[in-house]
Design a protein around this motif. Structure first.
Motif, PDB file in Angstrom:
ATOM      1  N   SER A  89       4.763  17.037  22.782  1.00 14.33           N
ATOM      2  CA  SER A  89       5.504  17.544  23.947  1.00 14.33           C
ATOM      3  C   SER A  89       6.168  18.896  23.819  1.00 14.33           C
ATOM      4  CB  SER A  89       6.773  16.633  24.428  1.00 14.33           C
ATOM      5  OG  SER A  89       5.882  15.597  24.998  1.00 14.33           O
ATOM      6  N   THR A  90       5.189  19.547  23.006  1.00 12.82           N
ATOM      7  CA  THR A  90       5.454  21.027  22.519  1.00 12.82           C
ATOM      8  C   THR A  90       4.208  22.187  23.066  1.00 12.82           C
ATOM      9  OG1 THR A  90       4.775  20.798  20.389  1.00 12.82           O
ATOM     10  CG2 THR A  90       7.160  20.713  20.852  1.00 12.82           C
ATOM     11  N   LEU A  91       4.791  23.331  23.035  1.00  6.54           N
ATOM     12  CA  LEU A  91       3.418  24.189  23.448  1.00  6.54           C
ATOM     13  C   LEU A  91       3.304  24.698  21.969  1.00  6.54           C
ATOM     14  CD1 LEU A  91       5.058  26.188  26.598  1.00  6.54           C
ATOM     15  CD2 LEU A  91       2.917  25.065  26.451  1.00  6.54           C
ATOM     16  N   MET A  92       2.116  25.033  21.698  1.00  9.43           N
ATOM     17  CA  MET A  92       1.646  25.396  20.567  1.00  9.43           C
ATOM     18  C   MET A  92       0.857  26.770  20.259  1.00  9.43           C
ATOM     19  SD  MET A  92       0.841  21.976  18.279  1.00  9.43           S
ATOM     20  CE  MET A  92       1.932  21.235  17.964  1.00  9.43           C
ATOM     21  N   ASP A  93       1.225  27.643  19.665  1.00  7.41           N
ATOM     22  CA  ASP A  93       0.247  28.792  19.538  1.00  7.41           C
ATOM     23  C   ASP A  93      -1.055  28.804  19.077  1.00  7.41           C
ATOM     24  OD1 ASP A  93       2.409  30.399  20.534  1.00  7.41           O
ATOM     25  OD2 ASP A  93       3.215  30.929  18.569  1.00  7.41           O
ATOM     26  N   GLU A  94      -2.039  29.100  19.673  1.00  2.00           N
ATOM     27  CA  GLU A  94      -3.457  29.121  19.234  1.00  2.00           C
ATOM     28  C   GLU A  94      -4.039  30.260  19.545  1.00  2.00           C
ATOM     29  OE1 GLU A  94      -6.462  25.443  19.324  1.00  2.00           O
ATOM     30  OE2 GLU A  94      -6.284  26.537  21.042  1.00  2.00           O
ATOM     31  N   PRO A 115      -3.615  22.092  18.645  1.00  5.63           N
ATOM     32  CA  PRO A 115      -2.864  21.332  19.866  1.00  5.63           C
ATOM     33  C   PRO A 115      -3.686  20.299  20.233  1.00  5.63           C
ATOM     34  CG  PRO A 115      -2.699  23.763  20.012  1.00  5.63           C
ATOM     35  CD  PRO A 115      -3.597  23.551  18.879  1.00  5.63           C
ATOM     36  N   ILE A 140      -2.133  28.828  30.870  1.00  3.94           N
ATOM     37  CA  ILE A 140      -2.534  27.339  30.907  1.00  3.94           C
ATOM     38  C   ILE A 140      -1.215  26.420  30.741  1.00  3.94           C
ATOM     39  CG2 ILE A 140      -4.733  27.444  30.160  1.00  3.94           C
ATOM     40  CD1 ILE A 140      -3.614  26.254  27.404  1.00  3.94           C
ATOM     41  N   HIS A 141       0.010  27.153  30.755  1.00  2.09           N
ATOM     42  CA  HIS A 141       1.297  26.507  30.389  1.00  2.09           C
ATOM     43  C   HIS A 141       1.703  25.546  31.551  1.00  2.09           C
ATOM     44  CE1 HIS A 141       2.049  30.540  28.602  1.00  2.09           C
ATOM     45  NE2 HIS A 141       1.063  29.985  27.800  1.00  2.09           N
ATOM     46  N   ASP A 175      -2.709  32.125  22.587  1.00  7.25           N
ATOM     47  CA  ASP A 175      -2.220  31.395  23.714  1.00  7.25           C
ATOM     48  C   ASP A 175      -1.329  30.046  23.341  1.00  7.25           C
ATOM     49  OD1 ASP A 175      -1.845  31.237  26.240  1.00  7.25           O
ATOM     50  OD2 ASP A 175      -4.067  31.724  26.850  1.00  7.25           O
ATOM     51  N   GLN A 176      -0.600  29.737  24.475  1.00  7.94           N
ATOM     52  CA  GLN A 176       0.234  28.454  24.019  1.00  7.94           C
ATOM     53  C   GLN A 176      -0.307  27.256  24.753  1.00  7.94           C
ATOM     54  OE1 GLN A 176       4.174  29.826  25.309  1.00  7.94           O
ATOM     55  NE2 GLN A 176       4.660  29.695  22.999  1.00  7.94           N
ATOM     56  N   ILE A 177      -0.756  26.341  23.992  1.00  8.43           N
ATOM     57  CA  ILE A 177      -1.221  25.201  24.368  1.00  8.43           C
ATOM     58  C   ILE A 177      -0.493  24.123  24.394  1.00  8.43           C
ATOM     59  CG2 ILE A 177      -3.381  23.949  23.990  1.00  8.43           C
ATOM     60  CD1 ILE A 177      -4.162  26.642  24.283  1.00  8.43           C
ATOM     61  N   TRP A 178      -0.343  23.163  25.399  1.00  7.62           N
ATOM     62  CA  TRP A 178       0.438  21.911  25.430  1.00  7.62           C
ATOM     63  C   TRP A 178      -0.332  20.960  24.724  1.00  7.62           C
ATOM     64  CZ3 TRP A 178       5.085  20.777  26.615  1.00  7.62           C
ATOM     65  CH2 TRP A 178       5.259  19.438  26.965  1.00  7.62           C
ATOM     66  N   ASN A 179       0.721  20.348  23.840  1.00  9.72           N
ATOM     67  CA  ASN A 179       0.306  19.208  22.820  1.00  9.72           C
ATOM     68  C   ASN A 179       0.930  18.080  23.386  1.00  9.72           C
ATOM     69  OD1 ASN A 179      -0.287  17.392  20.923  1.00  9.72           O
ATOM     70  ND2 ASN A 179      -0.083  18.744  19.489  1.00  9.72           N
ATOM     71  N   PRO A 180       0.164  17.310  23.993  1.00 12.44           N
ATOM     72  CA  PRO A 180       0.984  16.087  24.920  1.00 12.44           C
ATOM     73  C   PRO A 180       1.694  15.049  23.804  1.00 12.44           C
ATOM     74  CG  PRO A 180      -1.264  15.966  24.895  1.00 12.44           C
ATOM     75  CD  PRO A 180      -1.095  17.222  24.299  1.00 12.44           C
TER      76      PRO A 180
END
Lengths: 271, 652
Positions: free
Chosen positions: B564-569, A219, A267-268, B556-561
């Motif tokens: 604009s989606t949440l990504m599992d990491e 990400p 951290i959402h 965990d879900q991380i925001w990828n700006p």
């Protein structure tokens, strides 16, 4: 739905402006110049400062052909774009910032001309992100207020506005979702209109058609490359259209500067 | 003044009268308990220095109408008198056992119910002088039918003088009459003859000479048989005894051990004398309980005095103890239901129990009678030199054990009859025989116990093996269905297949065992192992789910700006990757290469511990650990870093 409607109205206004410009002293035919080539190496930083605030930091190195050297004949611009971006929701964010760009003179060593001049901009942007099946669709509206000047020693700054709309699609390849370790393909089209006193008959500054192929490592880090064709009216003569093929290489990075304790346990976006 | 003196004299007289009154006999009337008797008593007594001293008349009786109606009443009636605590004067005793008469109606007369009874009436009458028998004493026992005397069961008439029987006496029961006489000093003398009621000729005669029984003559059919008891050789030492049951036992034993006793002891005279002695003992017991120690009919006889020496006493004590133990042991074995079941199928056990029965009937019976002679204080008055020999059947040796029809001569392994020496005679031989008997019984017990243990082991093993086979069947069925369900996860199916193979191999190794004890232990071990294998199957099969569970935990879900989606990491990536890439394959590897019953629990423990540890680590500070894990590829080291090393050591 309302956003789509707003976008439509803005485009209609731009077209009307263009139409009125074309109506005066009209040449017989427009003229397309021979395409030139260039290469962009762009870095895009989106640095998370708080749960909703990002610091946008982009640095672009743009090259252009020179003499026989295609694509990387000389440096065209070095471009620094910064902004603060506020994340309203997963689907909408707004950015506001400034740009300083160094434009390099194509006529190097020309007398009475500077080799490079700065260009200043204020910009604000409104971006909509909409999930569409496995893909994401983006609508980006960006308004730039720019101050430019020529390379002549006594050149004055002129002010123009830029009106930009971009449509972009990102589709994951070989994976069901956009996620880590995922290839994607991203076609985009951006129309850049301009206005200002110096803009007489060339409101369409650029129409960029760009397709890129990228890899999301995680990400926080993405690489992409693409090819872009663009064309637009010459500022001095609206009947003349410039064309350009550009190879683009992009690095996207988004470090998170929040303290760990603020990231955990969640951290959402909606934190 | 005169008046004053008169008054004083009157007072003195009254005081003296009062004192005399204090020493007068007190009366007791009420319920009373005396030895085995309980009833109602009325007697006089003095209370001197805290002791109750009977005085004056004494009446003690009991009749229970409820007992009579419901079943049977033991009625007694004792009447007599005491002088200063000593019975003196006329005494009358009645001991009756009454039931309601079967053929008699109840009569009500003078407002009283009169019932008639059937039963036995025992009446005793006689005089006591200062606690001693004096004058004629009668015992009369008769059977009653509807309260009427139907038949005399026993009758004894003996005259005493100061406790010593005098002159002739007569005792009879329902069949026989005994007539004899005593000397003035109470010693039995002359011929005591026994007649049957219907015959005038005597059937048994005991000839006493000044208290010594010389011989007995029995009439067997038409001939007379003379049984010598003590010949004319004078005793080295003489003892004067009462003619009581002990004396009769001495005579019997003397007869048994005499060299020539052509017939078994069967003296009616002895029976009658014993019966008489028993009745006198009954009176004696009552009077003893009333504090009179002097009462005892002094029918005197003489016997040789041959006291036991210390060695004999020690040996006899030891014999008594050993015999009791051995008797109990034999009785326990013969009553043991498992032994009785086993002997139906095991001929050796059957034989052993027969030997024990024979020992019980012969050795233990004869030794038991000797112990009884000792306990009844009979042995000091008979010669012990040939005691055992004379009590033992002629045709067999001491070590022979007679089984039904045939003879088995001491052929028990471990007990060698020749080790026992019977050369000294006397109590030595009895002691030796006791040891032999004890050893033989112990040997038989061991042999039976071994068989019993083996039999129990075999049964226990059969049940264990049944369970083993069932367990393996369940494990196989379970594995087959799990393997089928996991056909797209080869690492799981391979491990499950290995468990199947190992289970089968362990069972095969077990089946090759021969030693029963080892087999039993192994079967139990294997059962426990299969239980653990079942657990391992569950855990192995669950491993992918556990993996997924941890993956979710570590994601965990991380925001990828940019998208604009949440990504599992995966967070704590090095830690999770070590788990995923090194530990999990190592777990499969351990099952596939090294699984056995010895380490199955280590496998399950490490799986269990691993999951718990990984869950804990998710929320712990792990940056150092992650740095260490980053480049570590050795599973042992990784497990050690995850603090699972202890369990892995057990595993190895």
């Amino acid at each position: 739905m309302r956003l789509v409607k707003n976008t439509f109205h803005i485009m209609l206004f731009i077209l009307l402006v263009c139409g009125s410009a074309i109506g005066q002293d009209r040449p017989e035919q427009s003229k397309y110049k021979k395409p030139i080539t260039g290469m962009w190496i762009n870095t895009y930083g989106n640095i998370r400062i708080t749960n909703h605030l990002f610091w946008v930091a982009q640095t672009h190195f743009r090259f252009i052909e020179h003499d026989d050297q295609k694509f990387v004949g000389q440096v065209a611009q070095i471009y620094n774009r910064h902004a603060l971006s506020y994340l309203f929701s997963k689907k909408f964010n707004v950015s506001l910032g400034g740009v300083v760009r160094i434009n390099y003179n194509k006529n190097r060593n020309a007398e009475d001309q500077k080799n490079n001049v700065p260009e200043w901009r204020m910009w604000h942007q409104y971006q909509f992100a909409i999930p569409f099946h496995r893909s994401m669709v983006y609508h980006r509206l960006r308004v730039e207020h720019r101050w430019t000047k020529g390379y002549l020693e006594d050149s004055e700054y002129t002010f123009r506005n830029r009106w930009r709309y971009m449509f972009k699609l990102k589709t994951p390849l070989f994976k069901p979702h956009l996620g880590s370790n995922t290839f994607y393909v991203s076609p985009e089209v951006e129309l850049i209109m301009q206005s200002g006193k110096v803009v007489v008959d060339s409101p369409m500054e650029d129409l960029r058609l760009h397709v890129s192929f990228g890899y999301i490592l995680n990400p926080r880090l993405t690489f992409a490359t693409g090819i872009m064709h663009s064309h637009g009216q010459d500022l001095t003569d609206g009947a003349i259209y410039k064309q350009k093929w550009t190879m683009r290489f992009h690095v996207y990075f988004s470090p998170d500067l929040r303290k760990v304790k603020h990231k955990l346990p969640s951290i959402h976006l909606t934190d | 003044m005169m008046t004053y003196i008169k008054s004083f004299l009157i007072l003195m007289v009254l005081q003296l009268a009062n004192n005399a009154n204090c020493q007068s006999v007190e009366k007791y009337i009420g319920s009373y308990h005396l030895g085995e008797y309980q009833g109602h008593a009325q007697f006089g007594f003095d209370f001197i220095d805290g002791d109750t001293i009977y005085n004056d008349s004494f009446v003690f009786r009991n009749a229970n109408i409820e007992h009579l109606i419901s079943s049977q009443d033991h009625h007694f009636d004792i009447q007599g008198s005491f002088v200063n605590g000593t019975p003196h004067g006329k005494w009358k005793f009645e001991f009756d056992q009454y039931k309601l008469a079967k053929q008699s109606s109840i009569v009500v007369k003078d407002k009283s119910y009169i019932v008639k009874v059937d039963g036995v009436h025992h009446a005793v009458n006689g005089n006591l002088s200062n606690g001693k028998l004096n004058g004629k004493w009668d015992h009369h026992i008769e059977r009653l039918n509807a309260s009427k005397a139907e038949k005399t069961l026993f009758k004894s008439q003996i005259s005493f003088s100061n406790g010593v029987p005098q002159k002739s006496f007569r005792i009879e029961n329902e069949q026989i009459i005994l007539a004899g006489r005593f000397l003035r000093d109470g010693l039995a003398h002359d011929v005591w003859e026994l007649y049957t009621l219907d015959e005038s000729e005597s059937t048994e005669r005991w000839s006493f000479n000044n208290g010594i029984l010389r011989n007995i003559v029995w009439q067997i059919e038409d001939s007379l048989l003379n049984i010598p008891i003590y010949d004319s050789t004078p005793f080295q030492k003489t003892k004067v005894l009462n003619l009581d049951s002990r004396y009769l036992t001495i005579v019997k034993l003397q007869h048994l051990i005499s060299e020539n006793n052509p017939i078994a002891w069967n003296s009616e005279m002895a029976q009658l004398l014993s019966q008489n002695a028993k009745h006198y003992t009954k009176i004696s017991d009552i009077l003893s309980n009333l504090g009179n120690e002097a009462f005892a009919p002094e029918f005197k006889v003489k016997v040789p005095d041959l006291p036991l020496n210390e060695l004999e006493i020690d040996q006899l004590k030891s014999i008594t103890t050993s015999l009791n133990e051995t008797k109990n042991k034999v009785s326990e074995i013969l009553k043991n239901t498992q032994v009785n079941l086993l002997k139906l199928t095991d001929s050796k056990v059957d034989h052993s129990t027969k030997v024990l029965e024979a020992i019980d009937q012969q050795h233990l019976t004869i030794l038991g009678s000797i112990v009884q002679y000792y306990e009844e204080d009979v042995l000091p008055y008979v010669s012990r030199t040939h005691l055992l020999k004379n009590l033992w059947p002629d045709s067999t040796s001491y070590t022979d054990i007679l089984l039904d029809e045939y003879l088995t001569a001491g052929n028990f392994s471990g007990v060698s009859a020749s080790n026992y020496k019977f050369s000294k005679g006397g109590i030595d031989d009895v002691y030796e025989l006791t040891k032999y008997t004890m050893e033989t019984v112990a040997q038989l017990e061991r042999s039976i116990n071994e068989k019993l243990t083996r039999d129990q082991q075999e049964k226990a093993l059969a049940s264990l093996e049944e369970k083993l086979v069932e367990d393996v069947r369940i494990i196989n069925t379970r594995l087959d269905s799990l393997i089928e369900a996991r056909d797209n996860q080869p690492e799981v199916t391979t491990a499950l297949s290995t468990i199947k193979t190992v289970t089968k191999k362990e069972l095969t190794t077990y089946s090759e065992l021969e030693d029963l004890t080892v087999k039993q232990d192994s079967a139990k071990y294997l059962l426990s192992c299969f239980e653990d294998m079942n657990k391992l199957i569950t855990m192995t099969n669950d491993l992918p789910e556990k993996h997924t569970e941890l993956k979710t935990l570590y994601t965990d879900q991380i925001w990828n700006p940019f998208t604009s989606t949440l990504m599992d990491e995966i967070v704590k990536r090095h830690l999770f990757e070590s788990y995923q890439e090194i530990v999990i394959p190592e777990l499969y590897n351990r099952i596939n290469t090294n699984l056995s019953c010895k380490n199955v629990t280590s496998n399950t423990s490490i799986m269990e511990a691993l999951h718990i540890r990984m869950t804990e680590l998710r929320n712990e500070e792990t940056s150092k650990l992650e740095r260490k894990l980053k480049r570590e590829k050795n599973p042992e080291v990784v497990l050690s870093l995850l603090r699972l090393k202890i369990k892995t050591q057990i595993m190895d």
